[in-house]
Structure formats: structure tokens, C-alpha cells
Design an enzyme around this catalytic site. Structure first.
Site, PDB file in Angstrom:
ATOM      1  N   TYR A  51       1.230  -1.135   0.009  1.00  0.00           N
ATOM      2  CA  TYR A  51      -0.014  -0.271   0.125  1.00  0.00           C
ATOM      3  C   TYR A  51       0.968   1.237  -0.235  1.00  0.00           C
ATOM      4  O   TYR A  51       0.340   2.261  -0.497  1.00  0.00           O
ATOM      5  CB  TYR A  51      -1.118   0.307   1.213  1.00  0.00           C
ATOM      6  CG  TYR A  51      -2.274   1.208   1.428  1.00  0.00           C
ATOM      7  CD1 TYR A  51      -3.234   1.297   0.110  1.00  0.00           C
ATOM      8  CD2 TYR A  51      -1.463   2.045   1.640  1.00  0.00           C
ATOM      9  CE1 TYR A  51      -4.039   1.737   0.318  1.00  0.00           C
ATOM     10  CE2 TYR A  51      -2.842   3.151   2.240  1.00  0.00           C
ATOM     11  CZ  TYR A  51      -3.465   3.310   0.839  1.00  0.00           C
ATOM     12  OH  TYR A  51      -4.437   4.613   1.036  1.00  0.00           O
ATOM     13  N   SER A 133      -4.119  13.744   7.508  1.00  0.00           N
ATOM     14  CA  SER A 133      -5.198  13.357   6.345  1.00  0.00           C
ATOM     15  C   SER A 133      -6.369  13.097   6.798  1.00  0.00           C
ATOM     16  O   SER A 133      -6.496  13.019   8.126  1.00  0.00           O
ATOM     17  CB  SER A 133      -4.319  11.960   5.892  1.00  0.00           C
ATOM     18  OG  SER A 133      -5.658  11.374   5.212  1.00  0.00           O
ATOM     19  N   TYR A 157      -9.668  15.832   2.020  1.00  0.00           N
ATOM     20  CA  TYR A 157     -10.268  15.130   0.932  1.00  0.00           C
ATOM     21  C   TYR A 157     -11.782  15.347   0.823  1.00  0.00           C
ATOM     22  O   TYR A 157     -12.299  15.838   1.641  1.00  0.00           O
ATOM     23  CB  TYR A 157     -10.336  13.709   1.119  1.00  0.00           C
ATOM     24  CG  TYR A 157      -9.375  12.899   1.008  1.00  0.00           C
ATOM     25  CD1 TYR A 157      -8.884  13.131  -0.851  1.00  0.00           C
ATOM     26  CD2 TYR A 157      -8.390  11.757   1.454  1.00  0.00           C
ATOM     27  CE1 TYR A 157      -7.352  12.152  -1.420  1.00  0.00           C
ATOM     28  CE2 TYR A 157      -7.080  11.266   0.752  1.00  0.00           C
ATOM     29  CZ  TYR A 157      -6.999  11.440  -0.405  1.00  0.00           C
ATOM     30  OH  TYR A 157      -5.495  10.909  -0.641  1.00  0.00           O
ATOM     31  N   THR A 183      -6.575  18.070  -1.564  1.00  0.00           N
ATOM     32  CA  THR A 183      -6.147  17.224  -2.064  1.00  0.00           C
ATOM     33  C   THR A 183      -7.415  17.232  -3.824  1.00  0.00           C
ATOM     34  O   THR A 183      -8.483  16.787  -3.441  1.00  0.00           O
ATOM     35  CB  THR A 183      -5.322  15.786  -1.600  1.00  0.00           C
ATOM     36  OG1 THR A 183      -5.009  15.823  -0.337  1.00  0.00           O
ATOM     37  CG2 THR A 183      -5.186  15.351  -3.006  1.00  0.00           C
ATOM     38  N   ARG A 192      -3.921   0.832  -9.103  1.00  0.00           N
ATOM     39  CA  ARG A 192      -2.921   0.677  -7.893  1.00  0.00           C
ATOM     40  C   ARG A 192      -3.072  -1.138  -8.351  1.00  0.00           C
ATOM     41  O   ARG A 192      -3.097  -1.621  -7.448  1.00  0.00           O
ATOM     42  CB  ARG A 192      -2.857   1.281  -6.730  1.00  0.00           C
ATOM     43  CG  ARG A 192      -3.192   2.817  -6.405  1.00  0.00           C
ATOM     44  CD  ARG A 192      -3.034   3.662  -5.581  1.00  0.00           C
ATOM     45  NE  ARG A 192      -3.701   4.437  -5.478  1.00  0.00           N
ATOM     46  CZ  ARG A 192      -3.212   5.171  -4.239  1.00  0.00           C
ATOM     47  NH1 ARG A 192      -3.967   4.629  -3.136  1.00  0.00           N
ATOM     48  NH2 ARG A 192      -3.790   6.628  -4.266  1.00  0.00           N
ATOM     49  N   LYS A 266      -4.060  21.194  -3.492  1.00  0.00           N
ATOM     50  CA  LYS A 266      -2.464  19.879  -3.732  1.00  0.00           C
ATOM     51  C   LYS A 266      -2.827  18.523  -4.543  1.00  0.00           C
ATOM     52  O   LYS A 266      -4.114  18.419  -5.746  1.00  0.00           O
ATOM     53  CB  LYS A 266      -2.337  19.482  -2.549  1.00  0.00           C
ATOM     54  CG  LYS A 266      -1.329  17.733  -2.627  1.00  0.00           C
ATOM     55  CD  LYS A 266      -1.267  17.328  -1.072  1.00  0.00           C
ATOM     56  CE  LYS A 266      -0.175  15.520  -0.960  1.00  0.00           C
ATOM     57  NZ  LYS A 266      -0.814  14.682  -2.047  1.00  0.00           N
ATOM     58  N   HIS A 290       1.123  13.344  -6.235  1.00  0.00           N
ATOM     59  CA  HIS A 290       0.994  12.309  -5.691  1.00  0.00           C
ATOM     60  C   HIS A 290       1.655  10.995  -5.418  1.00  0.00           C
ATOM     61  O   HIS A 290       0.984   9.617  -4.976  1.00  0.00           O
ATOM     62  CB  HIS A 290      -1.030  11.405  -5.596  1.00  0.00           C
ATOM     63  CG  HIS A 290      -1.126  11.338  -4.444  1.00  0.00           C
ATOM     64  ND1 HIS A 290      -2.514  12.031  -3.790  1.00  0.00           N
ATOM     65  CD2 HIS A 290      -1.238  10.203  -3.524  1.00  0.00           C
ATOM     66  CE1 HIS A 290      -3.222  12.035  -2.814  1.00  0.00           C
ATOM     67  NE2 HIS A 290      -2.751  10.070  -2.447  1.00  0.00           N
ATOM     68  N   ARG A 293       0.739   7.697  -7.790  1.00  0.00           N
ATOM     69  CA  ARG A 293      -0.358   6.984  -7.194  1.00  0.00           C
ATOM     70  C   ARG A 293      -1.800   6.572  -7.971  1.00  0.00           C
ATOM     71  O   ARG A 293      -2.170   5.931  -7.438  1.00  0.00           O
ATOM     72  CB  ARG A 293      -0.020   6.619  -5.421  1.00  0.00           C
ATOM     73  CG  ARG A 293       1.147   6.367  -4.579  1.00  0.00           C
ATOM     74  CD  ARG A 293       1.081   6.877  -2.925  1.00  0.00           C
ATOM     75  NE  ARG A 293      -0.836   6.262  -2.467  1.00  0.00           N
ATOM     76  CZ  ARG A 293      -0.117   5.181  -2.183  1.00  0.00           C
ATOM     77  NH1 ARG A 293       1.277   4.415  -1.926  1.00  0.00           N
ATOM     78  NH2 ARG A 293      -1.501   5.067  -1.301  1.00  0.00           N
ATOM     79  N   ASP A 321       6.162  17.852  -3.923  1.00  0.00           N
ATOM     80  CA  ASP A 321       6.400  16.838  -2.773  1.00  0.00           C
ATOM     81  C   ASP A 321       6.375  15.809  -4.395  1.00  0.00           C
ATOM     82  O   ASP A 321       6.130  15.881  -5.271  1.00  0.00           O
ATOM     83  CB  ASP A 321       5.432  16.795  -1.983  1.00  0.00           C
ATOM     84  CG  ASP A 321       3.907  15.600  -2.506  1.00  0.00           C
ATOM     85  OD1 ASP A 321       4.044  15.191  -3.764  1.00  0.00           O
ATOM     86  OD2 ASP A 321       2.892  15.571  -1.822  1.00  0.00           O
ATOM     87  N   SER A 322       6.335  14.741  -4.369  1.00  0.00           N
ATOM     88  CA  SER A 322       7.188  13.424  -4.716  1.00  0.00           C
ATOM     89  C   SER A 322       8.159  13.219  -5.387  1.00  0.00           C
ATOM     90  O   SER A 322       9.101  13.869  -6.086  1.00  0.00           O
ATOM     91  CB  SER A 322       6.138  13.217  -6.202  1.00  0.00           C
ATOM     92  OG  SER A 322       4.549  13.670  -5.993  1.00  0.00           O
ATOM     93  N   GLY A 323       9.285  12.122  -4.092  1.00  0.00           N
ATOM     94  CA  GLY A 323      10.210  11.676  -4.856  1.00  0.00           C
ATOM     95  C   GLY A 323      10.936  12.721  -3.955  1.00  0.00           C
ATOM     96  O   GLY A 323      12.600  12.182  -4.523  1.00  0.00           O
ATOM     97  N   ARG A 325      13.773  12.234  -0.967  1.00  0.00           N
ATOM     98  CA  ARG A 325      14.021  11.425  -0.269  1.00  0.00           C
ATOM     99  C   ARG A 325      15.305  11.930   0.656  1.00  0.00           C
ATOM    100  O   ARG A 325      15.648  10.990   1.860  1.00  0.00           O
ATOM    101  CB  ARG A 325      14.943  10.407  -1.046  1.00  0.00           C
ATOM    102  CG  ARG A 325      13.634   9.889  -2.308  1.00  0.00           C
ATOM    103  CD  ARG A 325      13.158   9.015  -1.668  1.00  0.00           C
ATOM    104  NE  ARG A 325      12.013   8.860  -2.655  1.00  0.00           N
ATOM    105  CZ  ARG A 325      10.535   8.937  -2.120  1.00  0.00           C
ATOM    106  NH1 ARG A 325       9.966   9.909  -1.678  1.00  0.00           N
ATOM    107  NH2 ARG A 325       9.633   8.369  -3.282  1.00  0.00           N
TER     108      ARG A 325
END
Ligand code: FNR
Length: 398
Positions: A51, A133, A157, A183, A192, A266, A290, A293, A321-323, A325
Site C-alpha cells: 500500500y 490526512s 479529501y 487534495t 494501483r 494539492k 501524489h 499513485r 512533493d513526490s520523490g 528522499r
């Protein structure tokens, strides 16, 4: 240290080396993202790991997000007195210690029993804002209690049941959240493959729904005030009203009618969407896919960032965001114009492996890495990290 700002890098190095060398205790949690992910794969259930790690379709966008950072290279400078570094930034009038927030991540109970409460404690300790969230495992009020007066944002949401959406906005504001992140890339979940193969949707086992099951407006939808008396019907009602694929730009007015807090949209990947958001009175955007996703084959979020910054960066807050690290990823996103970044999967793995301590270790390592990357690149503050600090790999393109 010569100034007031914390020396995240040297302090962390000293602590780790001292403990390892003198006390024989190497770090309890993996330091590299790849090792964190490997440990999480070993320790989490197959379904929980899938997940978190999984993305839409072939996961080409998950991979592209990570690779996109390699397209940009930092150009360090020398002899610029970086003995006193300050990573702090201002977000909607509140100073935070670094351009880093914790991305909204739902259903954290699949990772650890203390879920968002553990994350909130680590967030508060380090003053790194947590974005709670809508589909958290504890209520937004319970999480706010743990956050105390630390920085906290709420992610909406946008339910197709307007009464529920309004109620969430009002609860967040009444509870003291500082900003709302709406979002818009997830009116439905993406395709997914890992979750489909395992036939796994955590909501259907009653995870991530507490904000709904304790919400007056949601309870009005049910024939009972006891959602757990008939969980199947209550969960079905949740699935029914979770998102709204019919939303259009005109609907943004509804958000403003129900909150005075700053609102950030977002899931923005096109400069025209960013422009329209600001023209319609929004306060900022999160450039994000996201974490790959939602739309397999979507552009890496980092590729969208410079264009969005060119469109609205002078007028509004641009988050990314997204990646993300490592510290050098934060640096590069800031160089391309982000005011701050959201950290996602790394802290989710930290939570899964070590609860509050795991999240704290991930954050302390990231802040240390960022501090050293900034200083060793010849910059002493976040304002100094502009586009001239990076160039496209293999070219002199800035
Ligand atoms: C998410 N994300 C997310 N976003 C959001 O707005 N609300 C949510 O509840 C969730 N839940 C969620 C769960 C899990 C397990 C993941 C991995 C992600 C998306 C999140 O906020 C962020 O956009 C991504 O995590 C960024 O990608 P990386 O950097 O984590 O790969």
C-alpha cells in the site's frame, strides 16, 4: 556554532559517531532511503508495504519522480562563510525550522498502532509541520492534542457530501490547524496494481475512517448514530461520499465560505491550473503527482515545478512533493522555486519500522543532510538557494 539556528548536520554527525564509536551503538534505523524501504519490506505485512510503496499502473511515475532529481545538479560555491547557517522559512506567517513538512499520509494504523499520534509527537519535537490526512486513523482532534502548539495543517479529501466537507473544514479550523491542503488529484483512487493483486483496501477493514465515523454530518447520512453497529453499511456510505469527481473551478468558492485559513491546492502539475487557483483566491499549491499513485505515466512532479513557479511563484506559496528522499532533493526543489517540500514515503517507513523514534530518526537525518548540503554548497540560508545554484545535468542550462 556561531548563531541561533541549530547545527543540524554537525550535531547529528557527532551524536551518531560518538554513540557508534564510543558506546558501540550504531544507528538503530537505516539511514539511506533504499535501506529504509528494504527494512520496511521485511518488517511490514505484505499488504501494508504494498500500500505504501505501490503506485498507479506500471509505477513508471513513481520511478520517474525519483529519477527527475538527477536531471538537476547542484553547483557548489566556495569561500562564502557558511559557518552560521539558517534553514528556517516562513509559511503563512509562521516560522518553521526548515523548508520541510510531513505530507498527508492516510491510514497510518496499517504501519503502527500509534499511527498519526506517533508522527505528531516527532513533528512537535522537531517543529516540523505535520499535515494531517482526512483519512487518518485517529481523529483530527486527537492528533491536534498531540501536536499541541506545534505547527499543524489539515488535508481535506473533498467529500461529495457537502455537509461532510464543510464539517471537516470547520472542525479543522476550530481545532487550531494553521492551514488547509485540499487534495484534488484523488476524487477516486488510481489503478494501483499491487493493491488490486492483493485485493487490499484498508478502509474496508475499518482503517482510516475515524474522522468520518465521529463526524456529526457523516452520522446524519446513516440511519444510526452507531456506525460500528452496521459497519458494512457505514463503510459503504464512506466509500460513496469519499470524493467528488464532478468538482470544477467554480466549486472553490465553497472552500472559502467554510474557512478563513490559508488554502493550498494539492496535485497541481500544470501552470495554467496554478494560475487559475491563485486567480480564484487560493493561497498556494502543492506541485505533486501524489507520489505516482494516481496517474501512471504522468510527468514527474519535479518537471512541473519550474513552470508553476514561473506562473505564480511571486504571488503565492508553492510547495512540492513526490520523490523527496534526501537533503539534496530538498535543496534542488527549493532551487527550482519551491517554498518548502513535503516528505512522504520516507517517514511512513520510519513509522512502520520504529514508531515515533523511527519518524524522528528519519527527520533528524533529513535535516542534518539538508543542513550540510546547504552549507557545503556555499549557501547559508534558504533564500540564497535560487535557480543559479543548480543546472541541468550535462549542460550549462540554468
Ligand atoms: C499518500 N498521499 C496522500 N495524500 C493526501 O493528500 N492524502 C492522503 O491521505 C494521502 N495518503 C497517502 C498514503 C500513502 C501510503 C502514501 C505513500 C501517500 C500522498 C502524499 O501526501 C504525497 O503526495 C506522496 O507521498 C509524495 O510522494 P513520495 O515522495 O512519498 O514518493
Amino acid at each position: 556554532m556561531t548563531g541561533d539556528a541549530p547545527e543540524y548536520g554537525p550535531n547529528r554527525q557527532e551524536e551518531v559517531y560518538r554513540r557508534g564509536m564510543l558506546e558501540g551503538e550504531p544507528p538503530e534505523f537505516p539511514v539511506s532511503y533504499e535501506d529504509l524501504e528494504d527494512r520496511a519490506r521485511e518488517e511490514l505485512t505484505e499488504r501494508a508495504f504494498a500500500y505504501v510503496a505501490g503506485g498507479a499502473g506500471s509505477e513508471s511515475t513513481v520511478d520517474a519522480n525519483d529519477r527527475a532529481f538527477d536531471e538537476w545538479r547542484i553547483v557548489p560555491r566556495i569561500l562564502r562563510d557558511v559557518s552560521d547557517r539558517d534553514l528556517s522559512v516562513d509559511l503563512f506567517g509562521r516560522e518553521v525550522p526548515a523548508p520541510v513538512l510531513l505530507a498527508p499520509i492516510g491510514v497510518q494504523s496499517i504501519l503502527h498502532d500509534e499511527a498519526e499520534l506517533a508522527v505528531a509527537r516527532a513533528s512537535r519535537d522537531l517543529d516540523v509541520p505535520m499535515i494531517c490526512s482526512s483519512v487518518s486513523s485517529y481523529t483530527l482532534e486527537e492528533i491536534a492534542d498531540e501536536l499541541g502548539d506545534g505547527p499543524n495543517w489539515f488535508q481535506l479529501y473533498w467529500s461529495s457530501d457537502r455537509a461532510v466537507a464543510a464539517s471537516f473544514l470547520e472542525r479543522a479550523e476550530a481545532t487550531g490547524y494553521d492551514a488547509i491542503v485540499v487534495t484534488l488529484d484523488t476524487p477516486k483512487m488510481g489503478w494501483r496494481e499491487r493493491d488490486i493483486e492483493l485485493a487490499y483496501l484498508p478502509f474496508l477493514e475499518g482503517q482510516g475512517i475515524k474522522n468520518y465515523f465521529e463526524d456529526e454530518a457523516f452520522l446524519d447520512r446513516l440511519d444510526t448514530d452507531e456506525p460500528w453497529a452496521d459497519p458494512e453499511a457505514s463503510l459503504e456510505s464512506f466509500i460513496d461520499c469519499f470524493g467528488d469527481a464532478s468538482l470544477t473551478w467554480d466549486d472553490l468558492e465553497f472552500l472559502r465560505e467554510h474557512t478563513d485559513l490559508p488554502i493550498v491546492l494539492k496535485g497541481v502539475l500544470h501552470p495554467d491550473d496554478a494560475r487559475e487557483a491563485i486567480d480564484r483566491g487560493m493561497d498556494g499549491v502543492v506541485v505533486s503527482n501524489h507520489g505516482g499513485r494516481q496517474v501512471d505515466g504522468a510527468i514527474p512532479a519535479l518537471e512541473a515545478l519550474p513552470e508553476v513557479v514561473d506562473a505564480i511563484g511571486d504571488e503565492a506559496t508553492v510547495l512540492f512533493d513526490s520523490g523527496v528522499r534526501r537533503g539534496s532533493d530538498v535543496f534542488r526543489a527549493v532551487a527550482l522555486g519551491a517554498d518548502a517540500v513535503l516528505l512522504g514515503r520516507p517517514y511512513a517507513y520510519g513509522l512502520g519500522i520504529g514508531g515515533e523514534d523511527g519518524v524522528r530518526a528519519v527527520l533528524e537525518n533529513l535535516l542534518a543532510d539538508l543542513d550540510l548540503t546547504v552549507g557545503l554548497s556555499g549557501r547559508a540560508s534558504i533564500d540564497e538557494i535560487d535557480r543559479s545554484t543548480v543546472r541541468r545535468a550535462g549542460s550549462d542550462d540554468r
